[in-house]
Design a protein around this motif. Sequence first.
Motif, short mmCIF file in Angstrom:
data_model
loop_
_atom_site.label_atom_id
_atom_site.label_comp_id
_atom_site.label_asym_id
_atom_site.label_seq_id
_atom_site.Cartn_x
_atom_site.Cartn_y
_atom_site.Cartn_z
N PRO A 12 -8.80 -12.13 1.94
CA PRO A 12 -8.28 -10.79 1.63
C PRO A 12 -8.57 -10.36 0.19
O PRO A 12 -8.43 -11.14 -0.75
CB PRO A 12 -6.78 -10.94 1.89
N SER A 65 -8.55 -6.82 -2.69
CA SER A 65 -8.04 -5.51 -3.06
C SER A 65 -9.09 -4.76 -3.87
O SER A 65 -10.11 -5.34 -4.29
CB SER A 65 -6.78 -5.67 -3.91
N VAL A 66 -8.85 -3.49 -4.11
CA VAL A 66 -9.75 -2.72 -4.97
C VAL A 66 -9.82 -3.37 -6.35
O VAL A 66 -10.90 -3.43 -6.96
CB VAL A 66 -9.29 -1.25 -5.06
N ASP A 68 -9.82 -6.43 -7.03
CA ASP A 68 -10.77 -7.54 -6.94
C ASP A 68 -12.20 -7.04 -7.08
O ASP A 68 -13.06 -7.72 -7.66
CB ASP A 68 -10.61 -8.30 -5.63
N SER A 109 -13.15 7.32 4.90
CA SER A 109 -12.95 5.96 4.40
C SER A 109 -14.24 5.18 4.61
O SER A 109 -15.03 5.47 5.51
CB SER A 109 -11.81 5.27 5.17
N ALA A 137 -14.50 -2.93 4.78
CA ALA A 137 -13.09 -2.81 5.14
C ALA A 137 -12.18 -3.83 4.46
O ALA A 137 -11.00 -3.90 4.78
CB ALA A 137 -12.93 -2.92 6.66
N ASN A 138 -12.72 -4.61 3.53
CA ASN A 138 -11.91 -5.61 2.84
C ASN A 138 -12.10 -5.49 1.32
O ASN A 138 -12.81 -6.30 0.73
CB ASN A 138 -12.29 -7.02 3.32
N PRO A 139 -11.50 -4.50 0.69
CA PRO A 139 -10.61 -3.48 1.26
C PRO A 139 -11.40 -2.24 1.67
O PRO A 139 -12.53 -2.04 1.21
CB PRO A 139 -9.72 -3.13 0.07
N PRO A 140 -10.83 -1.38 2.52
CA PRO A 140 -11.46 -0.08 2.74
C PRO A 140 -11.41 0.74 1.46
O PRO A 140 -10.47 0.61 0.68
CB PRO A 140 -10.61 0.55 3.85
N ASP A 164 -11.29 4.27 -0.62
CA ASP A 164 -10.98 5.69 -0.67
C ASP A 164 -12.10 6.38 -1.46
O ASP A 164 -12.40 5.97 -2.58
CB ASP A 164 -9.63 5.86 -1.38
#
Length: 371
Positions: free
Chosen positions: A129, A131-132, A134, A219, A235-238, A240
């Motif tokens: 997992p 995040s943005v 990351d 997205s 998608a990891n992360p999606p 914006d």
Amino acid sequence: MPAHAPIAGHCDARFAAVRAAFEENFVERNDVGAALCLIVDGEPAIDLHGGWRDAARTAPWQADTLVNLWSTTKGVGAICFAILADRGLLSYEDRVADHWPEFGANGKEGITIAMLLSHQAGLSGFTSPASVADLLAGKTSARRLAEQTPIWEPGTASGYHAISIGILATELFRRIEGRSLKDFVRDELAGGLALDIAIGLDPRNDGRRAEIIAPPELSSADIGQLTAPQIAALANPPLDPTLPNDPAWRAADLTSANGHSNAAALARLYAMFTGGQVAARTLAAATATRVEGVDLVLGMPARWAAGFLLNFDGIYGPNQAAFGHSGWGGSFAFADPVAGIAMSYTMNRMGTLLRDDPRDVALIDAVYASI
């Protein structure tokens, strides 16, 4: 032209149809603010800009307006790697691990620089997992990707490393040259060549920045039922699409997606690159086909060179030798050595198509109909 989208700049008379297509992008294809540049045989033939930098349509788009390029940035990075190759600091056949030993972990020891830059390394994104934050974490995230097991066998297929290639490329570049790609672009492209191009954006230039405008539902994960390579990439992360409006995004060193420039500077960069900025043998090596076929992430045919998207299905006109890169939402920059042109379009209103944005098609078709 309606008063809500004033057009300014220069256009040679023989490209009147291109100017008309640029104007029609505002009237018929919902452009808000945009710029277009065409260089023919080293000379500027078109340098136009128009519309607005902001969604409220209060700030006119100027000749020096800068906008986030998304993946059009990748072509800038590819040119930087070609400059290092031209200086003898790397060969595209070098193994990445020769310059970055930790990268060779978990079955990646045979990956070459050419394989990495052509999206064959199996590292299209994080498999744990993310995040943005990351994506913007630089060396920390590069170390994490270097430790990761490839998602597919390296060298067997391409799978577009949409964001991860920026994390990997700048760390590899730093290991070879000493500077990050962000610093190299600042020193050598902006400083040495006087090109208005940056990775990220210095806060001092925020007054020239165009706001990114996107449909609220858009997205990066909007590509259908996702496979493992697609999940990692998209998608990891999606993502914006309005992330470039965040100062944290603009502060990062991410040559996959956060370059800021304008059409005039990008077209000049490609014109310089094909016009003697590097030796002919370096240009040939940088733009040689490294892999082609259905891309595991894009889900459509693609031809990849060492960081460049090569022309296929006429996305960059009729000549197979054309190469460059396009960005999420509609921007692009490319060179066609056969036609002797370099062309770029930058804008702030993002479209939703993965390719063949009608604004791009109209402009490129009009150029080739005029030459």
